[in-house]
Design an enzyme around this catalytic site. Sequence first.
Site, PDB file in Angstrom:
ATOM      1  N   ARG A 122       0.829  -1.210   0.000  1.00 43.67           N
ATOM      2  CA  ARG A 122       0.000   0.000   0.000  1.00 43.67           C
ATOM      3  C   ARG A 122       0.865   1.263   0.000  1.00 43.67           C
ATOM      4  O   ARG A 122       1.848   1.358   0.733  1.00 43.67           O
ATOM      5  CB  ARG A 122      -0.878  -0.039   1.245  1.00 43.67           C
ATOM      6  CG  ARG A 122      -1.908   1.032   1.297  1.00 43.67           C
ATOM      7  CD  ARG A 122      -3.055   0.601   2.147  1.00 43.67           C
ATOM      8  NE  ARG A 122      -2.892   0.984   3.539  1.00 43.67           N
ATOM      9  CZ  ARG A 122      -3.920   1.053   4.397  1.00 43.67           C
ATOM     10  NH1 ARG A 122      -5.136   0.751   4.013  1.00 43.67           N
ATOM     11  NH2 ARG A 122      -3.712   1.394   5.628  1.00 43.67           N
ATOM     12  N   ARG A 153       2.837   4.431   4.564  1.00 47.76           N
ATOM     13  CA  ARG A 153       2.446   4.880   5.895  1.00 47.76           C
ATOM     14  C   ARG A 153       3.293   4.158   6.934  1.00 47.76           C
ATOM     15  O   ARG A 153       3.516   2.969   6.838  1.00 47.76           O
ATOM     16  CB  ARG A 153       0.961   4.578   6.134  1.00 47.76           C
ATOM     17  CG  ARG A 153       0.053   5.693   5.712  1.00 47.76           C
ATOM     18  CD  ARG A 153      -1.383   5.280   5.709  1.00 47.76           C
ATOM     19  NE  ARG A 153      -1.839   4.662   6.957  1.00 47.76           N
ATOM     20  CZ  ARG A 153      -3.111   4.328   7.199  1.00 47.76           C
ATOM     21  NH1 ARG A 153      -4.032   4.558   6.282  1.00 47.76           N
ATOM     22  NH2 ARG A 153      -3.459   3.757   8.319  1.00 47.76           N
TER      23      ARG A 153
HETATM   24  P1  AMP Z   1      -7.007   4.139   9.851  1.00 46.52           P
HETATM   25  O1  AMP Z   1      -6.554   5.089   8.805  1.00 46.52           O
HETATM   26  O2  AMP Z   1      -8.509   4.083   9.973  1.00 46.52           O
HETATM   27  O3  AMP Z   1      -6.381   2.781   9.718  1.00 46.52           O
HETATM   28  O4  AMP Z   1      -6.514   4.745  11.264  1.00 46.52           O
HETATM   29  C1  AMP Z   1      -5.148   4.952  11.531  1.00 46.52           C
HETATM   30  C2  AMP Z   1      -4.908   4.985  13.029  1.00 46.52           C
HETATM   31  O5  AMP Z   1      -5.658   6.061  13.629  1.00 46.52           O
HETATM   32  C3  AMP Z   1      -5.351   3.755  13.794  1.00 46.52           C
HETATM   33  O6  AMP Z   1      -4.390   2.702  13.732  1.00 46.52           O
HETATM   34  C4  AMP Z   1      -5.529   4.312  15.194  1.00 46.52           C
HETATM   35  O7  AMP Z   1      -4.291   4.520  15.821  1.00 46.52           O
HETATM   36  C5  AMP Z   1      -6.133   5.675  14.925  1.00 46.52           C
HETATM   37  N1  AMP Z   1      -7.608   5.609  14.850  1.00 46.52           N
HETATM   38  C6  AMP Z   1      -8.400   5.779  13.753  1.00 46.52           C
HETATM   39  N2  AMP Z   1      -9.695   5.653  14.062  1.00 46.52           N
HETATM   40  C7  AMP Z   1      -9.756   5.399  15.385  1.00 46.52           C
HETATM   41  C8  AMP Z   1     -10.808   5.158  16.315  1.00 46.52           C
HETATM   42  N3  AMP Z   1     -12.096   5.137  15.925  1.00 46.52           N
HETATM   43  N4  AMP Z   1     -10.485   4.938  17.614  1.00 46.52           N
HETATM   44  C9  AMP Z   1      -9.211   4.963  18.036  1.00 46.52           C
HETATM   45  N5  AMP Z   1      -8.154   5.159  17.219  1.00 46.52           N
HETATM   46  C10 AMP Z   1      -8.406   5.382  15.905  1.00 46.52           C
END
Ligand code: AMP
Length: 207
Positions: A122, A153
């Site tokens: 990715r 990332r």
């Molecule tokens: P994502 O892009 O959705 O994979 O989110 C990246 C990171 O942001 C995650 O690995 C968490 O550390 C944090 N994160 C995103 N959404 C949440 C959530 N609803 N609750 C807690 N941490 C979150």
Amino acid sequence: MNIILLGAPGSGKGTMAQKLTGELNIPQISTGDIFRKNLKEETPLGLQIKDILNSGGLVPDEITIEIVKNRLAEPDCAHGYILDGFPRSIVQAKALDGFQRVDCAINLDVDKQTIVSRLSGRRFCPDCNGTFHVSALGGSDTCPVCGGKLITRKDDSEETVLERFRVYETTTLPLIEYYKAQGKLINIDGTGGVEAVYRRILDVLRK
Ligand code: AMP
């Protein structure tokens, strides 16, 4: 329509949310994007959550809930929204039920092997938040949408991916039963090409 997208990291939530947002004309609210923006801009919140994001853990529920509650109160969410990455725990889901009406929760079902292969290839565009797979980039590191420089990332490194998966299985997976019990769960086969998965979602939403 107030839609939640559920699924493991790499299941395609962000990609499907971006496509649906154009089709349904309602905003995509991605907590991951909100947190990454704060990290990039080194806001007080960004500095507070930096280590959590980089290690693949979850930002504390109180912080996340407050951010989403405020964001969903903005005028562009009045006619619906697509939540991408929230809720991620039962505590968050219960809090959301306290201040919003959820219409459906779409779960993108993808096996672990596919997830690992997707995440390891990715690439991410920090300028437009687009996500692409190396196999579609022909060796280029330029964003095909906005021309920005693509990056991997930090939380897509193998060690962090495994931790994010562990967190998903222990904390987020129970949400499937939570929304099933409310009669709001829509299970979608998330494997195959982007267009095929997207069609499956549209077919169900149009019923
Ligand atoms: P994502 O892009 O959705 O994979 O989110 C990246 C990171 O942001 C995650 O690995 C968490 O550390 C944090 N994160 C995103 N959404 C949440 C959530 N609803 N609750 C807690 N941490 C979150």
